[in-house]
Design an enzyme around this catalytic site. Structure first.
Site, PDB file in Angstrom:
ATOM      1  N   HIS A  42      -2.109  -2.440   6.678  1.00  0.00           N
ATOM      2  CA  HIS A  42      -2.237  -1.099   7.269  1.00  0.00           C
ATOM      3  C   HIS A  42      -1.108  -0.239   6.701  1.00  0.00           C
ATOM      4  O   HIS A  42      -0.098  -0.007   7.350  1.00  0.00           O
ATOM      5  CB  HIS A  42      -2.166  -1.162   8.794  1.00  0.00           C
ATOM      6  CG  HIS A  42      -3.274  -1.959   9.410  1.00  0.00           C
ATOM      7  ND1 HIS A  42      -3.288  -3.346   9.409  1.00  0.00           N
ATOM      8  CD2 HIS A  42      -4.423  -1.566  10.031  1.00  0.00           C
ATOM      9  CE1 HIS A  42      -4.400  -3.763  10.014  1.00  0.00           C
ATOM     10  NE2 HIS A  42      -5.097  -2.707  10.391  1.00  0.00           N
ATOM     11  N   GLU A 118      -5.663   0.701   3.396  1.00  0.00           N
ATOM     12  CA  GLU A 118      -5.616   1.803   4.359  1.00  0.00           C
ATOM     13  C   GLU A 118      -7.029   2.366   4.498  1.00  0.00           C
ATOM     14  O   GLU A 118      -7.748   2.493   3.503  1.00  0.00           O
ATOM     15  CB  GLU A 118      -4.654   2.896   3.906  1.00  0.00           C
ATOM     16  CG  GLU A 118      -4.538   4.074   4.854  1.00  0.00           C
ATOM     17  CD  GLU A 118      -4.202   3.658   6.276  1.00  0.00           C
ATOM     18  OE1 GLU A 118      -4.951   4.045   7.191  1.00  0.00           O
ATOM     19  OE2 GLU A 118      -3.200   2.943   6.464  1.00  0.00           O
ATOM     20  N   GLY A 159      -7.970  -3.731   6.085  1.00  0.00           N
ATOM     21  CA  GLY A 159      -7.015  -4.756   5.694  1.00  0.00           C
ATOM     22  C   GLY A 159      -7.271  -6.097   6.342  1.00  0.00           C
ATOM     23  O   GLY A 159      -7.015  -7.149   5.737  1.00  0.00           O
ATOM     24  N   ASP A 179       0.492  -4.670  10.476  1.00  0.00           N
ATOM     25  CA  ASP A 179       1.051  -3.748  11.465  1.00  0.00           C
ATOM     26  C   ASP A 179       0.075  -2.624  11.795  1.00  0.00           C
ATOM     27  O   ASP A 179       0.304  -1.464  11.478  1.00  0.00           O
ATOM     28  CB  ASP A 179       2.399  -3.181  10.992  1.00  0.00           C
ATOM     29  CG  ASP A 179       2.284  -2.425   9.676  1.00  0.00           C
ATOM     30  OD1 ASP A 179       1.299  -2.656   8.943  1.00  0.00           O
ATOM     31  OD2 ASP A 179       3.156  -1.597   9.389  1.00  0.00           O
TER      32      ASP A 179
END
Length: 336
Positions: A42, A118, A159, A179
């Protein structure tokens, strides 16, 4: 679903913890010549403007990097982090904050590989643009790659799903950073599933999970579920900067859970975390926790609050400055 923008939160206390730990992981990987791969599931925009509209609206960097900017007593690991941020701001003014992708890119070597995922339509465009600018700057400086293959690759993809195709990395050395924003409560489940699946593909890899420490059950259960993954060593560290604010607004605590951590990380964090509590803590509710466990280490919990940290530091200083008196006792010989 994709409303989260990290620009509102860039450089806050959670970023300080995440990026300090990330740099220590990368420095450990750098000790061996063999190339490694970093995967960020991410990635966000890569770089954030601390004087931009989003950051100035939230002012969250005031709880993090701003408190460290002019400090002269930084522990070595924190100094590495702050110096990296300052290298992005050669004017000396705190304007640009690098997200995890740029922190990684600036720490990794030429032979290493960076793979970024992303999905946010705005963030992915900014991420691609920021790395194009980085490549253009390198080219203008006459820098040319001396190894084959593309060093940085950006994927407009999920991801959680995309990491599967990249494991194991060619060199069998790698770090996966997970994350997500956790705006979608299903992210907690997806994190656990992603780690579990990744360990079947690449059991020797290092996995770093950032998570918010919240009152909700999902947040509290995540590290406990990760601890129960069979056959893994782990380290769990949290930083709380103070008591929850009125109406529960604002993040006051976050954690990093590391699967297969470097053996050096625990000792580093034992030095760093008490200092961060005193530097970033806003009231007596500030504290940290540090736990290690797994296949080769029994769980060792440590929790220390702001008051305890200050008392321990003061006691250490008093011992150093206390006057010494009286003759030094003679060494006691060993009896026969």
């Amino acid at each position: 679903m994709f409303s989260y923008r990290h620009a509102f939160h860039a450089g806050n206390h959670a970023d300080v913890l995440k990026h300090t730990v990330l740099l220590q992981l990368l420095e450990y990987f750098n000790q061996k010549e063999t190339a490694y791969t970093v995967i960020d599931t991410h990635a966000g925009a890569g770089v954030y403007m601390l004087d931009g509209e989003f950051a100035t609206k939230s002012m969250e960097s005031d709880s993090g990097i701003a408190k460290l900017w002019d400090r002269t007593d930084l522990p070595p690991a924190v100094a590495e982090y702050v110096n990296l941020i300052k290298s992005m701001n050669p004017s000396g003014r705190m304007r640009f904050y690098p997200g995890s992708p740029f922190c990684a890119e600036k720490t990794m070597r030429e032979q290493d590989r960076l793979r970024l995922f992303e999905m946010h339509s705005t963030e992915i465009k900014l991420l691609e643009e920021n790395f194009r600018k980085l490549e253009a700057h390198a080219a203008a400086q006459g820098q040319r790659a001396t190894v084959r293959g593309k060093r940085v690759m950006v994927y407009r993809a999920d991801g959680f799903a995309g990491v599967k195709a990249l494991l194991p990395p060619p060199s069998r050395r790698g770090l996966v950073l997970i994350d997500p924003s956790y705006e979608d409560k299903d992210d907690y489940r997806k994190v656990k599933v992603a780690i579990e699946d990744s360990l079947t593909r690449f059991p020797s890899g290092t996995y770093a999970v950032w998570y918010p420490v919240l009152g909700r059950l999902d947040s509290q259960q995540l590290p406990e579920r990760l601890k129960r993954l069979a056959g893994t060593d782990w380290l769990n560290v949290t930083l709380c900067v103070g008591s929850p604010q009125d109406e529960g607004m604002g993040l006051h605590s976050s954690g990093m859970f590391i699967v297969n951590p470097p053996w050096t990380l625990k000792a580093t964090l034992q030095q760093v975390m008490p200092w961060l509590v005193t530097a970033l803590g806003r009231d007596s509710g500030a504290h940290f926790t540090l736990q290690v466990g797994g296949e080769t280490a029994a769980p060792v919990p440590l929790r220390e609050g702001a008051t305890a940290v200050r008392e321990r530091v003061a006691a250490a200083l008093n011992r150093k400055t206390a006057p010494k008196s009286g003759p030094k006792p003679a060494a006691r010989g060993r009896g026969k």
